[in-house]
Design a protein around this motif. Structure first.
Motif, PDB file in Angstrom:
ATOM      1  N   LEU A 134       0.835  -1.209   0.000  1.00  0.00           N
ATOM      2  CA  LEU A 134       0.000   0.000   0.000  1.00  0.00           C
ATOM      3  C   LEU A 134       0.867   1.257   0.000  1.00  0.00           C
ATOM      4  CD1 LEU A 134      -2.876  -0.983   2.427  1.00  0.00           C
ATOM      5  CD2 LEU A 134      -2.988  -0.726  -0.065  1.00  0.00           C
ATOM      6  N   HIS A 135       1.921   1.244   0.774  1.00  0.00           N
ATOM      7  CA  HIS A 135       2.840   2.381   0.836  1.00  0.00           C
ATOM      8  C   HIS A 135       3.453   2.651  -0.541  1.00  0.00           C
ATOM      9  CE1 HIS A 135       6.443   4.659   1.919  1.00  0.00           C
ATOM     10  NE2 HIS A 135       7.176   3.674   1.445  1.00  0.00           N
ATOM     11  N   HIS A 136       3.954   1.597  -1.192  1.00  0.00           N
ATOM     12  CA  HIS A 136       4.597   1.785  -2.496  1.00  0.00           C
ATOM     13  C   HIS A 136       3.584   2.114  -3.590  1.00  0.00           C
ATOM     14  CE1 HIS A 136       8.439   1.062  -0.858  1.00  0.00           C
ATOM     15  NE2 HIS A 136       8.212  -0.205  -0.571  1.00  0.00           N
ATOM     16  N   ARG A 137       2.378   1.604  -3.468  1.00  0.00           N
ATOM     17  CA  ARG A 137       1.347   1.998  -4.444  1.00  0.00           C
ATOM     18  C   ARG A 137       1.063   3.486  -4.311  1.00  0.00           C
ATOM     19  NH1 ARG A 137      -4.763  -0.309  -4.536  1.00  0.00           N
ATOM     20  NH2 ARG A 137      -4.953   1.203  -2.876  1.00  0.00           N
ATOM     21  N   GLY A 138       1.004   3.991  -3.097  1.00  0.00           N
ATOM     22  CA  GLY A 138       0.815   5.427  -2.889  1.00  0.00           C
ATOM     23  C   GLY A 138       1.949   6.236  -3.487  1.00  0.00           C
ATOM     24  N   GLN A 139       3.190   5.785  -3.270  1.00  0.00           N
ATOM     25  CA  GLN A 139       4.333   6.459  -3.889  1.00  0.00           C
ATOM     26  C   GLN A 139       4.186   6.455  -5.406  1.00  0.00           C
ATOM     27  OE1 GLN A 139       7.536   4.005  -2.031  1.00  0.00           O
ATOM     28  NE2 GLN A 139       8.564   5.996  -1.890  1.00  0.00           N
ATOM     29  N   PHE A 140       3.804   5.316  -5.939  1.00  0.00           N
ATOM     30  CA  PHE A 140       3.708   5.193  -7.395  1.00  0.00           C
ATOM     31  C   PHE A 140       2.617   6.104  -7.953  1.00  0.00           C
ATOM     32  CE2 PHE A 140       2.898   3.201 -11.481  1.00  0.00           C
ATOM     33  CZ  PHE A 140       4.195   3.081 -11.959  1.00  0.00           C
ATOM     34  N   TYR A 141       1.520   6.253  -7.217  1.00  0.00           N
ATOM     35  CA  TYR A 141       0.469   7.185  -7.647  1.00  0.00           C
ATOM     36  C   TYR A 141       1.025   8.605  -7.730  1.00  0.00           C
ATOM     37  CZ  TYR A 141      -3.746   4.239  -7.633  1.00  0.00           C
ATOM     38  OH  TYR A 141      -4.719   3.327  -7.941  1.00  0.00           O
ATOM     39  N   ALA A 142       1.847   8.990  -6.747  1.00  0.00           N
ATOM     40  CA  ALA A 142       2.469  10.320  -6.793  1.00  0.00           C
ATOM     41  C   ALA A 142       3.377  10.435  -8.011  1.00  0.00           C
ATOM     42  CB  ALA A 142       3.250  10.575  -5.504  1.00  0.00           C
ATOM     43  N   TYR A 143       4.115   9.382  -8.327  1.00  0.00           N
ATOM     44  CA  TYR A 143       4.970   9.387  -9.521  1.00  0.00           C
ATOM     45  C   TYR A 143       4.124   9.590 -10.771  1.00  0.00           C
ATOM     46  CZ  TYR A 143       9.202   7.501  -7.212  1.00  0.00           C
ATOM     47  OH  TYR A 143      10.324   7.306  -6.442  1.00  0.00           O
ATOM     48  N   LEU A 144       3.038   8.821 -10.887  1.00  0.00           N
ATOM     49  CA  LEU A 144       2.197   8.952 -12.077  1.00  0.00           C
ATOM     50  C   LEU A 144       1.688  10.383 -12.229  1.00  0.00           C
ATOM     51  CD1 LEU A 144       0.053   5.676 -12.078  1.00  0.00           C
ATOM     52  CD2 LEU A 144       1.947   6.270 -13.615  1.00  0.00           C
ATOM     53  N   ARG A 145       1.215  10.954 -11.158  1.00  0.00           N
ATOM     54  CA  ARG A 145       0.709  12.328 -11.228  1.00  0.00           C
ATOM     55  C   ARG A 145       1.812  13.302 -11.616  1.00  0.00           C
ATOM     56  NH1 ARG A 145      -2.904  10.499  -6.802  1.00  0.00           N
ATOM     57  NH2 ARG A 145      -4.979  10.562  -7.708  1.00  0.00           N
ATOM     58  N   ALA A 146       3.011  13.122 -11.063  1.00  0.00           N
ATOM     59  CA  ALA A 146       4.138  13.987 -11.403  1.00  0.00           C
ATOM     60  C   ALA A 146       4.523  13.849 -12.877  1.00  0.00           C
ATOM     61  CB  ALA A 146       5.336  13.673 -10.516  1.00  0.00           C
ATOM     62  N   LEU A 147       4.237  12.682 -13.453  1.00  0.00           N
ATOM     63  CA  LEU A 147       4.549  12.436 -14.867  1.00  0.00           C
ATOM     64  C   LEU A 147       3.382  12.779 -15.792  1.00  0.00           C
ATOM     65  CD1 LEU A 147       6.470   9.075 -14.392  1.00  0.00           C
ATOM     66  CD2 LEU A 147       7.460  11.300 -15.027  1.00  0.00           C
ATOM     67  N   GLY A 148       2.301  13.310 -15.238  1.00  0.00           N
ATOM     68  CA  GLY A 148       1.154  13.706 -16.047  1.00  0.00           C
ATOM     69  C   GLY A 148       0.188  12.591 -16.384  1.00  0.00           C
ATOM     70  N   ALA A 149       0.300  11.450 -15.712  1.00  0.00           N
ATOM     71  CA  ALA A 149      -0.598  10.314 -15.957  1.00  0.00           C
ATOM     72  C   ALA A 149      -1.598  10.218 -14.804  1.00  0.00           C
ATOM     73  CB  ALA A 149       0.195   9.020 -16.069  1.00  0.00           C
ATOM     74  N   GLU A 150      -2.797   9.808 -15.116  1.00  0.00           N
ATOM     75  CA  GLU A 150      -3.857   9.674 -14.112  1.00  0.00           C
ATOM     76  C   GLU A 150      -3.870   8.250 -13.564  1.00  0.00           C
ATOM     77  OE1 GLU A 150      -6.931  10.771 -11.631  1.00  0.00           O
ATOM     78  OE2 GLU A 150      -5.771  12.080 -12.928  1.00  0.00           O
ATOM     79  N   PRO A 151      -3.684   8.065 -12.244  1.00  0.00           N
ATOM     80  CA  PRO A 151      -3.751   6.719 -11.671  1.00  0.00           C
ATOM     81  C   PRO A 151      -5.173   6.178 -11.711  1.00  0.00           C
ATOM     82  CG  PRO A 151      -2.819   8.307 -10.099  1.00  0.00           C
ATOM     83  CD  PRO A 151      -3.354   9.081 -11.260  1.00  0.00           C
TER      84      PRO A 151
END
Length: 173
Positions: A134-151
């Motif tokens: 869950l922690h890493h999925r949250g991090q990855f969601y932040a990455y996607l948003r920073a890259l302009g992709a919608e989780p």
């Protein structure tokens, strides 16, 4: 916690994994090795750690009685494409699922040694895997948003691939 309750927890993790895979599928191909957030792992490094260490190594360790450290840099180096990254996730997921299936009541109660100089009961390994995912999925969601992709919506279990959708009869879990 016993084997029956751990299998119910793993079924929820199965559904969450479907969402995680959908999130990884949204990672732009040309951003695997980018640094969307300064001083943090690349998306590829994060996913390798998430699936390789936080899931596979910890759960295999619980089944075996000892967690082995993972050579993340060599795995990251050999993965070149998003398809290879997703294949790695699938491999780790399948191994993790087999390991959880081996967690008898005795193994859940047994002490698991770690490469970090600590030890704890097998039940804690399952908890670590769930929390870390869950922690890493949250991090990855932040990455996607920073890259302009919608989780993907984090509760859209019905939008998962069939093998990760909610089961009609969870009593069989």
């Amino acid at each position: 916690m016993n084997q029956k309750s751990s299998m119910k927890m793993w079924d929820m993790m199965r559904q969450r994994n479907g969402i995680a895979i959908r999130a990884i599928e949204r990672l732009p191909e040309d951003k695997l090795d980018s640094r969307p957030i300064r001083d943090m792992r690349t998306p590829k490094e994060l996913v390798v750690h998430w699936y390789g260490m936080s899931l596979r190594a910890v759960l295999e360790g619980a089944a075996r009685g000892r967690i082995e450290d993972l050579d993340e840099p060599s795995i990251v180096a050999r993965i070149k494409t998003k398809a290879e990254l997703l294949a790695y996730c699938k491999e780790c997921w399948d191994v993790s699922t087999r390991a959880v299936g081996q967690l008898t009541d005795e193994k859940l109660a047994a002490t698991v040694e770690t490469p970090w100089g600590t030890s704890f009961p097998g039940t804690m390994c399952l908890g670590i895997a769930l929390d870390e995912s869950l922690h890493h999925r949250g991090q990855f969601y932040a990455y996607l948003r920073a890259l302009g992709a919608e989780p993907p919506n984090m509760w859209d279990f019905k939008g998962n691939a069939p093998e990760f959708q909610p089961r009609a009869d969870t009593a069989k879990v």
